[in-house]
Design an enzyme around this catalytic site. Structure first.
Site, PDB file in Angstrom:
ATOM      1  N   SER A 143       0.903  -1.148   0.001  1.00  0.00           N
ATOM      2  CA  SER A 143       0.206  -0.439   0.542  1.00  0.00           C
ATOM      3  C   SER A 143       0.986   1.129   0.068  1.00  0.00           C
ATOM      4  O   SER A 143       1.704   1.106   0.458  1.00  0.00           O
ATOM      5  CB  SER A 143      -0.945   0.178   1.096  1.00  0.00           C
TER       6      SER A 143
HETATM    7  N1  SAM Z   1      -0.440  -4.711   3.724  1.00  0.00           N
HETATM    8  C1  SAM Z   1       0.311  -4.615   2.574  1.00  0.00           C
HETATM    9  C2  SAM Z   1       1.546  -4.003   3.121  1.00  0.00           C
HETATM   10  O1  SAM Z   1       1.987  -4.395   4.146  1.00  0.00           O
HETATM   11  O2  SAM Z   1       0.948  -3.414   2.324  1.00  0.00           O
HETATM   12  C3  SAM Z   1      -0.960  -4.521   1.496  1.00  0.00           C
HETATM   13  C4  SAM Z   1      -1.246  -5.122   0.942  1.00  0.00           C
HETATM   14  S1  SAM Z   1      -2.275  -6.007  -0.358  1.00  0.00           S
HETATM   15  C5  SAM Z   1      -2.502  -4.060  -0.671  1.00  0.00           C
HETATM   16  C6  SAM Z   1      -3.384  -6.889  -0.267  1.00  0.00           C
HETATM   17  C7  SAM Z   1      -3.844  -8.082  -0.193  1.00  0.00           C
HETATM   18  O3  SAM Z   1      -4.457  -8.718   0.508  1.00  0.00           O
HETATM   19  C8  SAM Z   1      -2.757  -9.111  -1.014  1.00  0.00           C
HETATM   20  O4  SAM Z   1      -1.241  -9.636  -0.278  1.00  0.00           O
HETATM   21  C9  SAM Z   1      -3.833 -10.341  -0.650  1.00  0.00           C
HETATM   22  O5  SAM Z   1      -3.345 -11.190  -1.571  1.00  0.00           O
HETATM   23  C10 SAM Z   1      -4.024 -10.264   0.107  1.00  0.00           C
HETATM   24  N2  SAM Z   1      -5.990 -10.541   0.496  1.00  0.00           N
HETATM   25  C11 SAM Z   1      -7.009 -10.801  -0.698  1.00  0.00           C
HETATM   26  N3  SAM Z   1      -8.023 -11.568   0.298  1.00  0.00           N
HETATM   27  C12 SAM Z   1      -7.872 -11.595   0.829  1.00  0.00           C
HETATM   28  C13 SAM Z   1      -7.771 -12.520   2.000  1.00  0.00           C
HETATM   29  N4  SAM Z   1      -9.667 -13.306   1.845  1.00  0.00           N
HETATM   30  N5  SAM Z   1      -7.852 -13.259   2.635  1.00  0.00           N
HETATM   31  C14 SAM Z   1      -6.200 -12.702   3.413  1.00  0.00           C
HETATM   32  N6  SAM Z   1      -5.811 -12.087   2.766  1.00  0.00           N
HETATM   33  C15 SAM Z   1      -6.559 -10.747   1.195  1.00  0.00           C
END
Ligand code: SAM
Length: 218
Positions: A63
């Site tokens: 992010s």
């Molecule tokens: N938190 C991260 C950072 O430190 O910048 C950014 C994460 S990214 C924007 C969103 C994440 O959500 C992705 O890695 C994606 O694989 C994960 N994601 C999507 N659906 C999910 C779910 N149902 N459970 C867990 N993770 C999920």
């Protein structure tokens, strides 16, 4: 580039965000401590202190710093809080939250893609964050095993607010979650001491989709 050079760029970016977003000292201090360049793939290191999302592999992103800061402020994190992060990605946001909640607090970071969970785990372990537990799973259902939580935040956009996340919040707890598909809004959900729930729309945002039982289909 020298580590020192990264440190200077980080300081400059976070000070700019403090000014633009009127950030609290605790969020500023935490973000100054976490080396974002060590969470992004080497090819993107030189861009780590530009205020933008960056690719982390598997079609996902880290992010943008301003979004991490805003979500931390909206959660009103306190020392000792137990926090669930849904969507660990590379572990950066969890590290910032871990700095704020401190050694008496705990962050449970759930990620559905095993390779990313592994990356988050490695990054957090290397930097000594022993108050973060990374787990693989569908976080749209929350993580019952460690519930209830003082705070929950979701870093991927859901079709609607998943009921299990509200259930897993403590009375007095807060949930911050993006909702929507093409148009997304960030919601702040507060559960009062009697278990009543209030929702506020913070405004428009852009996130990757939440995939899972209470998310979108893959
Ligand atoms: N938190 C991260 C950072 O430190 O910048 C950014 C994460 S990214 C924007 C969103 C994440 O959500 C992705 O890695 C994606 O694989 C994960 N994601 C999507 N659906 C999910 C779910 N149902 N459970 C867990 N993770 C999920």
């Amino acid at each position: 580039m020298e580590t020192n050079e990264f440190g200077k760029k980080r300081e400059k970016l976070i000070e700019r965000l403090r000014y633009e977003l009127n950030l609290s000292d605790k969020v500023v201090e935490a973000m100054k401590k976490v080396p974002r360049h060590l969470f992004v793939p080497p090819a993107y290191r030189s861009e780590a202190y530009v205020d933008a999302p960056l690719p982390i592999g598997k079609g996902q992103t880290i992010s943008a710093p301003h979004m991490v800061a805003i979500m931390c402020e909206l959660l009103d994190l306190k020392k000792g809080d137990k926090v669930l992060e849904v969507g660990a990605g590379c572990g950066y946001h969890a590290a910032v939250v871990a700095e704020i909640v401190g050694k008496d607090g705990k962050v449970i970071a759930i990620e559905r893609i095993p390779e990313l969970a592994e990356m988050a785990k490695r990054n957090l372990e290397t930097l000594g964050y022993d108050n973060v537990l990374v787990v693989v799973g569908d976080g749209s259902k929350g993580y019952e095993k460690e519930a209830p939580y003082d705070k929950i935040y979701v870093t991927a956009s859901a079709p609607k607010i998943p009921e299990p996340l509200i259930e897993q919040l403590k009375p007095g707890g807060k949930l911050v979650i993006p909702v929507g598909n093409f148009t997304q809004h960030l919601y702040v959900v507060e559960k009062d001491e009697n278990g009543n729930v209030k929702k506020k729309n913070w405004g428009a945002v852009r996130f990757v989709p939440l995939i899972g039982e209470y998310g979108f289909d893959e």
